[in-house]
Design a protein around this motif. Structure first.
Motif, mmCIF file in Angstrom:
data_model
loop_
_atom_site.group_PDB
_atom_site.id
_atom_site.type_symbol
_atom_site.label_atom_id
_atom_site.label_comp_id
_atom_site.label_asym_id
_atom_site.label_seq_id
_atom_site.Cartn_x
_atom_site.Cartn_y
_atom_site.Cartn_z
ATOM 1 N N VAL A 69 0.833 -1.201 0.000
ATOM 2 C CA VAL A 69 0.000 0.000 0.000
ATOM 3 C C VAL A 69 0.870 1.256 0.000
ATOM 4 C CG1 VAL A 69 -2.028 -1.026 1.060
ATOM 5 C CG2 VAL A 69 -0.224 -0.165 2.511
ATOM 6 N N VAL A 175 -9.513 7.892 8.607
ATOM 7 C CA VAL A 175 -10.412 7.977 7.456
ATOM 8 C C VAL A 175 -9.880 9.010 6.469
ATOM 9 C CG1 VAL A 175 -12.710 8.678 6.720
ATOM 10 C CG2 VAL A 175 -12.461 7.206 8.696
ATOM 11 N N ILE A 178 -6.863 7.656 4.608
ATOM 12 C CA ILE A 178 -7.195 6.707 3.547
ATOM 13 C C ILE A 178 -7.774 7.469 2.349
ATOM 14 C CG2 ILE A 178 -8.629 4.725 2.943
ATOM 15 C CD1 ILE A 178 -8.323 3.731 5.764
ATOM 16 N N GLY A 179 -8.545 8.515 2.647
ATOM 17 C CA GLY A 179 -9.059 9.337 1.555
ATOM 18 C C GLY A 179 -7.934 9.936 0.726
ATOM 19 N N TYR A 181 -4.939 8.764 0.472
ATOM 20 C CA TYR A 181 -4.254 7.650 -0.197
ATOM 21 C C TYR A 181 -4.973 7.262 -1.480
ATOM 22 C CZ TYR A 181 -3.104 2.698 -0.980
ATOM 23 O OH TYR A 181 -2.757 1.497 -1.540
ATOM 24 N N ILE A 182 -6.310 7.132 -1.382
ATOM 25 C CA ILE A 182 -7.071 6.707 -2.552
ATOM 26 C C ILE A 182 -7.026 7.790 -3.629
ATOM 27 C CG2 ILE A 182 -9.380 6.092 -3.370
ATOM 28 C CD1 ILE A 182 -8.211 3.926 -1.658
ATOM 29 N N HIS A 187 -1.279 5.710 -5.729
ATOM 30 C CA HIS A 187 -1.650 5.667 -4.317
ATOM 31 C C HIS A 187 -0.413 5.656 -3.438
ATOM 32 C CE1 HIS A 187 -5.504 5.038 -5.807
ATOM 33 N NE2 HIS A 187 -5.652 3.737 -5.649
ATOM 34 N N PHE A 189 1.106 6.739 0.862
ATOM 35 C CA PHE A 189 0.916 7.340 2.171
ATOM 36 C C PHE A 189 2.094 8.256 2.503
ATOM 37 C CE2 PHE A 189 -1.962 3.676 3.055
ATOM 38 C CZ PHE A 189 -3.042 4.400 3.508
#
Lengths: 496, 468
Positions: A69, A175, A178-179, A181-182, A187, A189
């Motif tokens: 990820v 949250v 992750i938003g 990241y997406i 993608h 972090f």
């Protein structure tokens, strides 16, 4: 270098746990030595530090962690984080010295605080959102056990409230992460990459929602009105060194997140919502000061002044989002003030909470009306207390003044209406003077009778914090020289 | 297409191991029943080792295409076998020398085999076989303790199992009726052309059966009763290992369904129902095992999150496997603490345990906070990746609900942690303060809790294995 700074305390904590035969005195001194070593390492890093090019970090370290990820073990410092890790190291050392007289499970306490130190250091040097989140969450877990294990009064309940509330905040933050990241392409972090990419630029709805999630998470931790209700009970029932770390270090994780994550990664949404942030800041400043004014419990009062002081920071970073005309210099002054305030508040409030611990230790109450004329039996305590109070209310010559002066100069230039928040300074001045009056002046009475003055360990833990505040107040240049370039970069990033 | 039975060697080893345990157990005196435990452990280790050898290969069909050996099957084999191995360690305390020791081991091995058949099934009929093979030993296991509560739980499980088993068969029949095949390779195209009402009914029925096995809404009613009423060993097993097969089977099923109906939404609704109901019901439980039982219902909800975006996100399968592995280790750690103190059946009776037994206390904290999804435990990595998968697959709201539920769940786990580190002694009407843990369980708790953290830190390496 950074890995060593971060994990040295953790290694010491594990060693302390693994050696149950170690005597209490040895455990206490081990803690002091490790905290001092860590501070020495930070000082060494500071001396070797050179301002990195815009958008990059110094002393970078990167290793694959969860490549699936795109999350890596990525560390680095810049002018925003270096002062904070130095402040963190100082506060933890002060706590270690203060706790030299601790009799309640000192080995375990030392291990727990060393763990917390690792976590706090890690958070400020993390350059990856997941790494940041890991440390953010662990700081909550560590503080829960500090309050539940060594607190007094209704500690179990306060600890539970603290955990639930701040954990809620941390998940809102996740949250948001992750938003980000997406939305990023590819993608990732990684903070540096995300700040370069500014994902969600151009989609104001999604950008606003992700920013909202991140802001809620950080606002709970900071805390700002209306998410501050966990703070007073947590502080009141926490042990002295727990309060010092909570106010001095853990609250900064929230405000640091504003300048490190929210501003550079979501500049467009930040600008759109700047006014909301400013209003939250102003309300926190005024409300925090007003409620503090009404307190009779000294520790609760200091807790509410923390809400007030954090409000200045929120106000300043909000004002940094008001991009218009030629105010970029003013806005960068505001951000510099915000970071200075983080350091200054850490030192001053850390000192004040340690002094509150002395009250509890000697007379088992924080109630200001139970004391009176304390200056007579405890002159050293009175002197330290007065310096802390004056520093906190922003007297020139102490660090609080430097920070708040810059915050207001920058903010008022960017948006004159922020001058409303000056009321907060007036109120804190009033409440600290009143507290001084109640506790120290007049005839020696109530719990003040037979009050033992500060002992050596207390002098050597609180004293350096106040001296540093004074040094920053008189010679702010070395600190500002580190912060200013980073603040300029932050303002430039948010203006994109 | 060929039989290639050697591909099923791990399952065969487990089943034969079960038979060997059963036979040798009936010839051994009660004092030497431990030999059967060694046999069972050897079978599990062998199965896991064989699965490790197979793991890095590409997907291979076996049994004429009705069974697939791929990464998911391989991971399920390793996790299930090692999970059952950990359960055996708990059994060493609880049922060593008891009248039905070897039978318990045999049933554990048969149920594990059934779970693995479910995990690899690529055909609706094989799913049915796996379901039955995993369920029937479970009924026996739950009742084997011969306590009133155990009997009640066994009866409840049996009746629900029969109901959901029939439902599963109805579903298979319906799907077969409209597509004339039960093989997954043919289903996708044929279901796309079939009447959608029938397809929907069939899929819902099959999913319902799998949810019984996994212990998620709507087939969850037996879980808290069985967790409370069965022995500690069995409770640890039934809340952990059967889920592995059921979740992988659910994933395979959802992944092959055509896009004609809103399957992700259906699974997402089940996921939300499971996690919310489990969390809310766990709130005021006082028996730690019943609390864990409800907690596993909520965990099934989290496990369903990647299933809902099966085939729509590259993250879905690896994140499901990561979560399954992490959940197995962490949940077993929590159960190991309860079997270390089998007589302490109230949260209050753990008061002061953290001080008396620091390592065990720390293990419990790691396990419970791990179940919440606190970093750096492995479930955090699982939760992070499963929610990222959901968001990636277009279900951002599901990701948000997962985190809302996580906050809700924190409260009841803290209700257990608080007394462990609280001051004072346990209330007099329970047990006095001497905490003497059962040796095997205590060691297991510490090891599994440590594993939960280690796997979390090493999640990157696991991810690399799982996403081949």
């Amino acid at each position: 270098m950074l890995s060593l700074i971060v994990f040295l305390p953790l290694a010491a904590a594990l060693a302390l746990l693994a050696l149950p035969r170690l005597g209490d005195a040895a455990a206490r001194w081990t803690w002091v030595v490790v905290a001092a070593t860590d501070l020495a390492l930070v000082v060494a890093a500071w001396l070797r530090y050179e301002t990195p090019t815009a958008g990059r970090l110094a002393f970078e370290e990167q290793a694959a962690w969860i490549p699936g990820v795109n999350s890596s073990y990525h560390l680095g410092v810049d002018g925003l984080s270096l002062p904070l890790i130095a402040m963190t190291a100082v506060i933890f050392l002060a706590c270690a010295i203060f706790a030299l007289r601790e009799t309640d499970r000192p080995r375990l306490q030392a291990a727990l605080f060393l763990f917390l130190q690792s976590v706090s250091m890690g958070l400020f040097v993390a350059a990856d959102l997941i790494l940041f989140f890991v440390f953010f969450d662990l700081s909550i877990v560590g503080m829960y056990f500090v309050i539940a294990g060594w607190g007094h009064g209704n500690a179990a309940r306060s600890a539970m409230k603290f955990f639930l509330y701040t954990f809620l905040g941390s998940l809102a933050l996740l949250v948001g992460f992750i938003g980000l990241y997406i939305a990023a392409d590819p993608h990732t972090f990684d903070m540096v990459e995300l700040a370069e990419q500014t994902p969600l630029a151009g989609s104001s709805l999604a950008g606003g929602l992700v920013l909202a999630a991140i802001l809620v998470g950080l606002a709970v931790k900071t805390p700002t009105v209306p998410f501050h209700t966990w703070l007073p009970p947590a502080h009141t029932d926490a042990p002295a060194i727990g309060s010092a770390v909570l106010a001095g270090v853990l609250l900064k994780m929230g405000t640091y997140g504003f300048v490190r994550i929210a501003m550079p990664m979501l500049p467009e949404a930040w600008r759109d919502w700047a006014w909301v942030i400013i209003v939250v800041g102003i309300v926190s400043v005024v409300y925090g000061a007003l409620v503090a004014l009404a307190q009779t419990n000294f520790k609760r009062m200091v807790a509410y002044t923390s809400v007030n002081h954090m409000g200045y920071i929120v106000l300043a970073v909000g004002a940094a989002g008001l991009v218009a005309g030629d105010t970029s210099l003013a806005r960068s002054v505001a951000v510099t003030g915000a970071v200075t305030q983080m350091v200054s508040h850490g030192l001053i409030t850390g000192a004040l909470f340690l002094l509150a611990g002395v009250l509890q230790d000697r007379a088992a109450t924080y109630d200001m009306d139970s004391y009176g004329g304390l200056a007579g039996p405890a002159p050293r305590f009175a002197a330290f207390f007065a310096i802390g109070a004056f520093a906190s209310l922003g007297l020139p010559g102490l660090s609080g003044f430097i920070a708040e002066f810059q915050i207001f100069t920058g903010s008022i230039a960017a948006a004159p209406v922020t001058a409303v928040a000056l009321v907060g300074i007036l109120l804190t001045a009033a409440l600290f003077l009143r507290a001084l009056q109640r506790i120290f002046t007049g005839e020696t009475r109530g719990r003040s009778v037979g009050f033992t003055d500060l002992r050596a360990a207390e002098v050597w833990s609180v004293g350096p914090l106040l001296v540093l505040s004074l040094l920053i107040g008189v010679f702010p240049r070395p600190l500002l020289a580190v912060i200013e370039p980073a603040a300029e970069v932050a303002v430039e990033l948010v203006g994109r | 297409m060929a039989m290639r039975p050697l591909l099923l060697l791990p399952e065969i080893v487990l089943f034969l191991g079960g038979l060997a345990v059963l036979v040798s157990g009936s010839f051994l005196p009660r004092t030497r029943q431990w030999v059967t435990r060694v046999i069972a452990a050897a079978a599990l280790v062998t199965a896991a080792a064989l699965a490790v050898v197979d793991l890095p290969g590409p997907a291979q069909p076996a049994m004429e295409g009705t069974f697939t050996v791929d990464t998911a099957t391989g991971v399920a084999r390793i996790v299930a076998a090692l999970g059952t191995l950990i359960v055996l360690a708990l059994a060493a305390d609880e049922i060593a020398g008891s009248p039905r020791e070897s039978e318990t081991y045999a049933l554990l091995l048969f149920a594990t085999t059934g779970t693995l058949v479910l995990a690899g099934a690529d055909d609706l009929l094989v799913v049915t076989v796996g379901f039955l093979l995993a369920s029937i030993p479970l009924y026996g296991l739950i009742g084997i303790a011969r306590t009133p509560r155990g009997a009640e739980a066994a009866m409840k499980t049996y009746l629900l199992g029969a109901l959901f088993g029939i439902l599963l068969l109805v579903g298979v029949t319906l799907l077969y009726g409209v597509s004339a095949t039960t093989s997954y390779t043919g289903l996708t195209d044929r279901l796309a052309e079939a009447p959608q009402g029938v397809v929907a009914a069939g899929v819902v029925a099959v999913l319902g059966g799998l949810m019984f096995k996994a212990g998620g809404v709507p087939g969850h009613y037996w879980v808290p009763d069985a967790a409370e009423g069965a022995g500690g060993t069995v409770a640890a097993f039934l809340t952990t290992v059967p889920k592995i097969g059921a979740m992988v089977a659910a994933y395979r099923l959802i992944a092959i369904l055509p896009d004609t109906l809103a399957w992700p939404l259906l699974v997402a609704v089940l996921a939300v129902a499971s996690m919310t109901l489990g969390n809310l019901a766990a709130y005021w439980q006082t028996d730690p095992r019943r609390l864990l039982g409800w907690s596993t219902v909520s965990q099934v909800g989290y496990l369903l999150v990647p299933v809902s975006v099966a085939g729509r996100s590259d993250l879905a399968l690896p994140s499901l496997l990561l979560y399954l592995a992490g959940y197995t280790v962490t949940n077993l750690a929590a159960f190991a603490v309860t079997t270390a103190f089998p007589d302490r059946r109230g949260l209050d009776s753990y008061r002061g345990m953290g001080r008396a037994r620091p390592w065990l206390g720390a293990s419990l904290v790691v396990a419970l906070l791990g179940l919440v999804g606190t970093p750096p435990t492995v479930i955090f990595a699982g939760k992070l990746t499963t929610t990222a998968a959901a968001w990636d697959g277009g279900l951002a709201w599901l990701a948000v609900l997962v985190f809302v539920n996580t906050v809700i769940s924190l409260f009841y786990y803290l209700r257990w942690i608080a007394p462990v580190y609280g001051r004072g002694e346990p209330p007099a009407r329970t047990l006095p303060g001497a905490f003497v843990p059962a040796a095997w369980s205590a060691t297991t708790a510490v090891v599994t809790a440590g594993l939960s953290v280690a796997l979390g830190i090493g999640a990157g390496a696991l991810w690399g294995l799982f996403s081949v």
